[in-house]
Write an enzyme that holds these catalytic residues in place. Structure first.
Site, PDB file in Angstrom:
ATOM      1  N   HIS A  69       0.828  -1.215   0.000  1.00  0.00           N
ATOM      2  CA  HIS A  69       0.000   0.000   0.000  1.00  0.00           C
ATOM      3  C   HIS A  69       0.861   1.265   0.000  1.00  0.00           C
ATOM      4  O   HIS A  69       0.457   2.284  -0.551  1.00  0.00           O
ATOM      5  CB  HIS A  69      -0.947  -0.001   1.216  1.00  0.00           C
ATOM      6  CG  HIS A  69      -2.030  -1.024   1.101  1.00  0.00           C
ATOM      7  ND1 HIS A  69      -2.628  -1.622   2.193  1.00  0.00           N
ATOM      8  CD2 HIS A  69      -2.626  -1.579   0.008  1.00  0.00           C
ATOM      9  CE1 HIS A  69      -3.549  -2.489   1.776  1.00  0.00           C
ATOM     10  NE2 HIS A  69      -3.555  -2.480   0.450  1.00  0.00           N
ATOM     11  N   GLU A 206     -11.448 -18.001   7.765  1.00  0.00           N
ATOM     12  CA  GLU A 206     -10.069 -18.136   7.274  1.00  0.00           C
ATOM     13  C   GLU A 206      -9.197 -18.614   8.435  1.00  0.00           C
ATOM     14  O   GLU A 206      -8.182 -19.282   8.257  1.00  0.00           O
ATOM     15  CB  GLU A 206      -9.571 -16.789   6.734  1.00  0.00           C
ATOM     16  CG  GLU A 206      -8.244 -16.883   6.011  1.00  0.00           C
ATOM     17  CD  GLU A 206      -7.798 -15.571   5.389  1.00  0.00           C
ATOM     18  OE1 GLU A 206      -8.452 -14.532   5.590  1.00  0.00           O
ATOM     19  OE2 GLU A 206      -6.756 -15.582   4.690  1.00  0.00           O
TER      20      GLU A 206
HETATM   21  C1  LIG Z   1      -4.337 -13.764   2.759  1.00  0.00           C
HETATM   22  N1  LIG Z   1      -5.736 -13.699   3.018  1.00  0.00           N
HETATM   23  C2  LIG Z   1      -6.473 -12.558   3.119  1.00  0.00           C
HETATM   24  N2  LIG Z   1      -7.413 -12.498   4.085  1.00  0.00           N
HETATM   25  C3  LIG Z   1      -8.128 -11.375   4.281  1.00  0.00           C
HETATM   26  N3  LIG Z   1      -7.972 -10.261   3.558  1.00  0.00           N
HETATM   27  C4  LIG Z   1      -7.051 -10.272   2.580  1.00  0.00           C
HETATM   28  C5  LIG Z   1      -6.277 -11.425   2.304  1.00  0.00           C
HETATM   29  N4  LIG Z   1      -5.483 -11.148   1.256  1.00  0.00           N
HETATM   30  C6  LIG Z   1      -5.740  -9.864   0.903  1.00  0.00           C
HETATM   31  N5  LIG Z   1      -6.674  -9.321   1.719  1.00  0.00           N
HETATM   32  C7  LIG Z   1      -7.202  -7.933   1.725  1.00  0.00           C
HETATM   33  O1  LIG Z   1      -6.855  -7.311   0.507  1.00  0.00           O
HETATM   34  C8  LIG Z   1      -6.047  -6.138   0.736  1.00  0.00           C
HETATM   35  C9  LIG Z   1      -5.064  -5.957  -0.395  1.00  0.00           C
HETATM   36  O2  LIG Z   1      -5.721  -5.591  -1.585  1.00  0.00           O
HETATM   37  P1  LIG Z   1      -6.426  -4.156  -1.812  1.00  0.00           P
HETATM   38  O3  LIG Z   1      -5.569  -3.119  -1.099  1.00  0.00           O
HETATM   39  O4  LIG Z   1      -7.811  -4.230  -1.243  1.00  0.00           O
HETATM   40  O5  LIG Z   1      -6.411  -3.970  -3.298  1.00  0.00           O
HETATM   41  C10 LIG Z   1      -5.405  -6.412   2.101  1.00  0.00           C
HETATM   42  O6  LIG Z   1      -4.988  -5.220   2.725  1.00  0.00           O
HETATM   43  C11 LIG Z   1      -6.549  -7.128   2.837  1.00  0.00           C
HETATM   44  O7  LIG Z   1      -7.466  -6.199   3.361  1.00  0.00           O
END
Ligand SMILES: CNc1ncnc2c1ncn2[C@@H]1O[C@H](COP(=O)(O)O)[C@@H](O)[C@H]1O
Ligand SMILES: [Zn+2]
Length: 310
Positions: A69, A206
């Site tokens: 980010h 999860e």
């Molecule tokens: C590994 N398992 C997971 N479990 C839960 N949330 C996840 C994740 N993997 C990704 N994200 C979610 O996606 C965001 C990144 O993409 P964006 O910034 O939204 O595009 C992470 O900050 C988290 O909130």
């Protein structure tokens, strides 16, 4: 034909991919060099992605998202990553992609609306260049609080009537660190979203969390489950939880590398894909974060072929 080549040759559907988690090494390097921080104190891409045979805890994965980010905190970067990620999925023969991303407000750099407008514009452009259809889910991050979720819903509602972007916005995702917050606090937001016709894909179980998962499922708001790793009885889920998922026939989005590399599943042959296939329950194989987990949808299909259903 080798199995992996066969998986690559298949036209595929990807339904669970987080935009910032999907950045390839090439895109990360491009962004770093644009910031001229390549050899400064910034992390090299090799430290961001989790290579074959390596693992991180879920907590460590969420630290990786913070790093990502910090390099995608502006509109130019958002345009670049959206186009790159879509083009990479298209090159992997993905024909329909649902991308999800958390709209972010970065003071003096971008508002949540500017963030999403940029992602949507870049999506329209990318679809013109590649043979792929893309839809977007706006993500609610359970670690960012309910106020933030309401503003994301408001933004999604505004898009529903937009001529160009409206047809691209298909719903909301609920994601974020499963150890943060309590999903029941988000129920009013999700109820309102459902009323507006937005579909809801929710990360559930999860980590082991029977009570929270049951509350969400009994609300009748969930259209698709992300992960659902700890729902089936073999993983310690209650009979009641398993029965609710079966009764509602809720599709599960399964992300094999993500679960193995973040340590919630031991190996591909232990993956819950096997359990649900045996029950003939609807499942879809997805990448989750193809960049962070150093994978592709074809490689996930390949891993899926190793999952035992006996
Ligand atoms: C590994 N398992 C997971 N479990 C839960 N949330 C996840 C994740 N993997 C990704 N994200 C979610 O996606 C965001 C990144 O993409 P964006 O910034 O939204 O595009 C992470 O900050 C988290 O909130
Ligand atoms: Zn996910």
């Amino acid at each position: 034909m080798e199995l992996l080549d066969y998986c690559r040759s298949l036209p595929k559907v990807e339904l669970h991919a987080h935009l910032n988690g999907s950045l390839s090494d090439a895109t990360v390097l491009k962004l770093l060099s644009a910031r001229e921080q390549q050899d400064g104190d910034f992390l090299a891409s090799a430290e961001v992605t989790i290579k074959r045979g390596h693992q991180r805890t879920l907590e460590e994965c969420f630290q990786v998202f913070r790093i990502l980010h910090s390099i995608t905190d502006n509109l130019e970067a958002m345009q670049t990553i959206t186009q790159d990620v879509i083009q990479e999925f298209a090159a992997d023969n993905v024909k329909y992609l649902e991308l999800r991303t958390t709209p972010k407000n970065i003071p003096n750099k971008m508002t949540k609306k500017e963030y999403m407008d940029t992602v949507l514009e870049a999506t329209v452009e990318a679809m013109k260049k590649s043979n792929i259809r893309v839809c977007l889910l706006l993500s609610i991050d359970r670690a960012r609080g309910v106020e933030d979720a309401w503003s994301t819903l408001q933004l999604a509602k505004e898009y529903l009537t937009h001529d160009v972007f409206g047809p691209l916005v298909c719903g909301l995702d609920v994601s974020g660190n499963p150890h943060s917050g309590d999903l029941k606090d988000y129920l009013p937001v999700l109820q309102e979203a459902q009323k507006c016709g937005l579909k809801l894909a929710v990360h559930l179980a999860e980590v082991s969390s029977d009570t929270e998962t049951l509350t969400m499922l009994n609300s009748g708001l969930v259209d698709r489950i992300g992960h659902g790793t700890f729902i089936h009885p073999d993983a310690g889920g209650s009979k009641e939880l398993h029965a609710v998922v079966r009764k509602q026939n809720l599709p599960l989005e399964l992300c094999i590398s993500s679960n193995i590399k973040s340590g919630t599943v031991k190996s591909a042959c232990h993956h819950h894909l096997g359990f649900w296939k045996k029950e003939n329950h609807p499942v879809v194989i997805c990448t989750d974060d193809k960049g962070v987990f150093s994978t592709s949808l074809s490689e996930e299909f390949y891993l899926g072929a190793q999952v035992r259903t006996i």
